[in-house]
Design a protein around this motif. Structure first.
Motif, PDB file in Angstrom:
ATOM      1  N   VAL A 185       4.523 -24.407  -5.401  1.00 37.15           N
ATOM      2  CA  VAL A 185       5.297 -25.456  -4.725  1.00 37.15           C
ATOM      3  C   VAL A 185       5.557 -25.077  -3.269  1.00 37.15           C
ATOM      4  CG1 VAL A 185       7.506 -26.689  -4.716  1.00 37.15           C
ATOM      5  CG2 VAL A 185       6.420 -26.137  -6.887  1.00 37.15           C
ATOM      6  N   TYR A 186       5.492 -26.071  -2.380  1.00 35.19           N
ATOM      7  CA  TYR A 186       5.697 -25.863  -0.946  1.00 35.19           C
ATOM      8  C   TYR A 186       6.646 -26.932  -0.434  1.00 35.19           C
ATOM      9  CZ  TYR A 186       1.206 -23.779  -2.007  1.00 35.19           C
ATOM     10  OH  TYR A 186       0.205 -23.076  -2.610  1.00 35.19           O
ATOM     11  N   ALA A 187       7.609 -26.509   0.400  1.00 34.51           N
ATOM     12  CA  ALA A 187       8.463 -27.458   1.122  1.00 34.51           C
ATOM     13  C   ALA A 187       8.077 -27.343   2.591  1.00 34.51           C
ATOM     14  CB  ALA A 187       9.928 -27.083   0.929  1.00 34.51           C
ATOM     15  N   ILE A 188       7.846 -28.461   3.246  1.00 32.59           N
ATOM     16  CA  ILE A 188       7.496 -28.444   4.675  1.00 32.59           C
ATOM     17  C   ILE A 188       8.642 -29.071   5.449  1.00 32.59           C
ATOM     18  CG2 ILE A 188       5.838 -29.219   6.420  1.00 32.59           C
ATOM     19  CD1 ILE A 188       3.764 -29.351   4.078  1.00 32.59           C
ATOM     20  N   LYS A 189       9.181 -28.284   6.401  1.00 31.27           N
ATOM     21  CA  LYS A 189      10.335 -28.768   7.177  1.00 31.27           C
ATOM     22  C   LYS A 189      10.115 -28.393   8.642  1.00 31.27           C
ATOM     23  CE  LYS A 189      14.474 -30.546   7.347  1.00 31.27           C
ATOM     24  NZ  LYS A 189      14.629 -31.995   7.074  1.00 31.27           N
ATOM     25  N   ASP A 190      10.232 -29.372   9.531  1.00 33.09           N
ATOM     26  CA  ASP A 190      10.082 -29.152  10.975  1.00 33.09           C
ATOM     27  C   ASP A 190       8.820 -28.357  11.305  1.00 33.09           C
ATOM     28  OD1 ASP A 190      12.486 -30.503  11.333  1.00 33.09           O
ATOM     29  OD2 ASP A 190      13.667 -28.659  11.148  1.00 33.09           O
ATOM     30  N   GLY A 191       7.731 -28.695  10.666  1.00 39.01           N
ATOM     31  CA  GLY A 191       6.430 -28.084  10.998  1.00 39.01           C
ATOM     32  C   GLY A 191       6.182 -26.727  10.363  1.00 39.01           C
ATOM     33  N   VAL A 192       7.098 -26.262   9.504  1.00 36.10           N
ATOM     34  CA  VAL A 192       6.949 -24.952   8.870  1.00 36.10           C
ATOM     35  C   VAL A 192       6.743 -25.135   7.359  1.00 36.10           C
ATOM     36  CG1 VAL A 192       8.047 -22.696   8.451  1.00 36.10           C
ATOM     37  CG2 VAL A 192       8.462 -23.913  10.606  1.00 36.10           C
ATOM     38  N   ILE A 193       5.766 -24.387   6.803  1.00 36.16           N
ATOM     39  CA  ILE A 193       5.535 -24.434   5.352  1.00 36.16           C
ATOM     40  C   ILE A 193       6.324 -23.297   4.703  1.00 36.16           C
ATOM     41  CG2 ILE A 193       3.791 -24.323   3.518  1.00 36.16           C
ATOM     42  CD1 ILE A 193       1.676 -25.010   5.671  1.00 36.16           C
ATOM     43  N   PRO A 221       2.944 -22.389  10.830  1.00 35.38           N
ATOM     44  CA  PRO A 221       3.755 -21.296  10.277  1.00 35.38           C
ATOM     45  C   PRO A 221       3.852 -21.393   8.747  1.00 35.38           C
ATOM     46  CG  PRO A 221       4.876 -22.360  12.116  1.00 35.38           C
ATOM     47  CD  PRO A 221       3.658 -23.183  11.830  1.00 35.38           C
ATOM     48  N   PHE A 222       3.613 -20.249   8.072  1.00 36.64           N
ATOM     49  CA  PHE A 222       3.596 -20.196   6.605  1.00 36.64           C
ATOM     50  C   PHE A 222       4.597 -19.129   6.189  1.00 36.64           C
ATOM     51  CE2 PHE A 222       1.890 -18.879   2.473  1.00 36.64           C
ATOM     52  CZ  PHE A 222       1.476 -20.075   1.901  1.00 36.64           C
ATOM     53  N   LYS A 223       5.754 -19.550   5.722  1.00 33.35           N
ATOM     54  CA  LYS A 223       6.829 -18.598   5.411  1.00 33.35           C
ATOM     55  C   LYS A 223       6.965 -18.410   3.911  1.00 33.35           C
ATOM     56  CE  LYS A 223       9.376 -18.486   9.550  1.00 33.35           C
ATOM     57  NZ  LYS A 223      10.455 -18.977  10.374  1.00 33.35           N
ATOM     58  N   THR A 228      16.069 -23.424  -1.686  1.00 36.07           N
ATOM     59  CA  THR A 228      16.866 -24.032  -2.760  1.00 36.07           C
ATOM     60  C   THR A 228      16.334 -25.430  -3.118  1.00 36.07           C
ATOM     61  OG1 THR A 228      18.369 -25.096  -1.224  1.00 36.07           O
ATOM     62  CG2 THR A 228      18.952 -22.859  -1.931  1.00 36.07           C
ATOM     63  N   VAL A 229      16.844 -25.927  -4.235  1.00 31.48           N
ATOM     64  CA  VAL A 229      16.497 -27.289  -4.669  1.00 31.48           C
ATOM     65  C   VAL A 229      16.963 -28.289  -3.601  1.00 31.48           C
ATOM     66  CG1 VAL A 229      16.874 -29.044  -6.453  1.00 31.48           C
ATOM     67  CG2 VAL A 229      16.677 -26.639  -7.104  1.00 31.48           C
ATOM     68  N   ASP A 230      18.136 -28.043  -3.021  1.00 32.13           N
ATOM     69  CA  ASP A 230      18.637 -28.945  -1.964  1.00 32.13           C
ATOM     70  C   ASP A 230      17.693 -28.967  -0.776  1.00 32.13           C
ATOM     71  OD1 ASP A 230      20.803 -29.770  -3.321  1.00 32.13           O
ATOM     72  OD2 ASP A 230      22.241 -28.421  -2.321  1.00 32.13           O
ATOM     73  N   PHE A 231      17.214 -27.778  -0.387  1.00 31.73           N
ATOM     74  CA  PHE A 231      16.272 -27.679   0.738  1.00 31.73           C
ATOM     75  C   PHE A 231      15.005 -28.474   0.425  1.00 31.73           C
ATOM     76  CE2 PHE A 231      12.837 -25.600   3.125  1.00 31.73           C
ATOM     77  CZ  PHE A 231      13.371 -25.560   4.408  1.00 31.73           C
ATOM     78  N   LEU A 232      14.518 -28.329  -0.808  1.00 29.71           N
ATOM     79  CA  LEU A 232      13.307 -29.051  -1.232  1.00 29.71           C
ATOM     80  C   LEU A 232      13.524 -30.559  -1.097  1.00 29.71           C
ATOM     81  CD1 LEU A 232      10.453 -28.581  -2.659  1.00 29.71           C
ATOM     82  CD2 LEU A 232      11.631 -29.185  -4.766  1.00 29.71           C
ATOM     83  N   LYS A 233      14.725 -30.996  -1.482  1.00 29.90           N
ATOM     84  CA  LYS A 233      15.010 -32.440  -1.455  1.00 29.90           C
ATOM     85  C   LYS A 233      15.195 -32.968  -0.037  1.00 29.90           C
ATOM     86  CE  LYS A 233      16.329 -32.984  -6.169  1.00 29.90           C
ATOM     87  NZ  LYS A 233      17.257 -33.409  -7.199  1.00 29.90           N
ATOM     88  N   GLN A 234      15.484 -32.050   0.908  1.00 34.40           N
ATOM     89  CA  GLN A 234      15.631 -32.457   2.318  1.00 34.40           C
ATOM     90  C   GLN A 234      14.326 -32.278   3.090  1.00 34.40           C
ATOM     91  OE1 GLN A 234      18.551 -33.718   3.515  1.00 34.40           O
ATOM     92  NE2 GLN A 234      19.220 -33.551   1.393  1.00 34.40           N
ATOM     93  N   ALA A 235      13.270 -31.817   2.413  1.00 31.36           N
ATOM     94  CA  ALA A 235      12.017 -31.487   3.121  1.00 31.36           C
ATOM     95  C   ALA A 235      11.350 -32.741   3.679  1.00 31.36           C
ATOM     96  CB  ALA A 235      11.071 -30.770   2.163  1.00 31.36           C
TER      97      ALA A 235
END
Ligand code: PMP
Length: 282
Positions: A185-193, A221-223, A228-235
């Motif tokens: 699973v990957y969350a992408i936020k502000d251009g970062v994976i 960028p691949f971090k 968290t689940v919250d972060f995933l939901k805000q991705a």
């Protein structure tokens, strides 16, 4: 058309591919497996899959008398026998058949190997439009890095997804997202994976390795950090990846749109890069 099964070095018809009642794979889930994709008659990332296969065996002290070369020969022979152009080969090894006892049997009990093939094309419609996913508590054991036959946690998670009309269940241990029932699973936020680091809580996916390579090549960028689940939901974008589903966009999570509900630009870049890797592999 016949579809042969490779059972301990022999090609047999499906209905003859039977294992003993006391095989430890059957009794205890005591074994390991791999699944390798075939595109246009060529294996994709075969070396990496068999490296992981040998590692899984070694982590469980299954004494496999095989090398990457000998495994490749077997897989190639089966794919040729079954005329697979597009599809995959599944291979598994159990610790062998022996009177039921939790402890390992003696050295005279030999591992049992089985392999079969499947023919099918790429999931193009889902890759284009994305899939739905749900989140579910990760109740699996603590060695998810081993590709073992013990898949009950994964099976229950996937069934939970099916119940809620989703294609994948994204698992989390408490607040921390680990991996899908059968994917990374990957969350992408502000251009970062962002994706979970490769430790005992996830399988070190081969598709994940390819995605990491593509991200590096394209300076995305691949971090490898937990989130968290919250972060995933805000991705902005969410992806799941595996040998079968490749770089799969998730457009709905627990019934809510991910980002703007459309497949995002970084997902598209990774998908394009992945197609290039497929084309380069043959
Ligand atoms: N995690 C789990 C639990 C899986 O079952 C899979 C599919 N094998 C993956 C991740 C993705 O691994 P791969 O990319 O090697 O198929």
């Amino acid at each position: 058309m016949t579809n042969k099964v490779l059972l301990n070095g022999r090609f047999v018809e499906e209905q003859e591919a039977l294992v003993p009642y006391n095989d430890r794979g059957y009794n205890f889930g005591d074994g390991i497996y791999e699944y390798i994709r075939i595109y246009d008659g060529h294996f994709f990332t075969l070396q990496e899959h068999f490296e992981r296969f040998l590692r899984s065996a070694s982590e469980l002290n299954i004494d496999l008398d095989e090398t990457i070369e000998s495994l490749t020969e077997k897989a190639e022979a089966l794919v040729k026998e079954n005329n697979v152009e597009n599809g995959g080969v599944y291979m598994q090894v159990t610790r062998g058949a022996a009177p039921r006892d939790h402890a390992f049997p003696g050295p005279d009990v030999k591992p049992q190997m089985m392999a079969f093939t499947r023919s099918y094309g790429r999931p193009l419609e889902a890759l284009e439009n994305g899939i739905n996913a749900v989140t579910v508590e990760d109740i699996r054991w603590l060695r998810c890095d081993i590709k073992s036959l013990n898949l009950l946690g994964n099976v229950l998670s996937k069934e939970y997804a099916v119940k809620y009309n989703a294609s994948e269940a994204i698992q989390h241990r408490g607040e921390t997202v680990t991996e899908g029932a059968s994917s990374n699973v990957y969350a992408i936020k502000d251009g970062v994976i962002y994706t979970h680091p490769t430790d005992n809580f996830i399988l070190n996916g081969i598709t994940r390795k390819v995605i990491k390579r593509i991200a590096n090549e394209q300076n995305i960028p691949f971090k490898e950090e937990t989130f968290t689940v919250d972060f995933l939901k805000q991705a902005d974008e969410v992806i799941v990846s595996s040998t079968s589903v490749e770089v799969m966009p998730v457009i709905k999570l627990d019934g809510e749109a991910v980002g703007n509900g459309q497949v995002g630009p970084i997902t598209r870049l990774l998908q394009k890069g992945f197609e290039q890797k497929i084309n380069e592999s043959h």
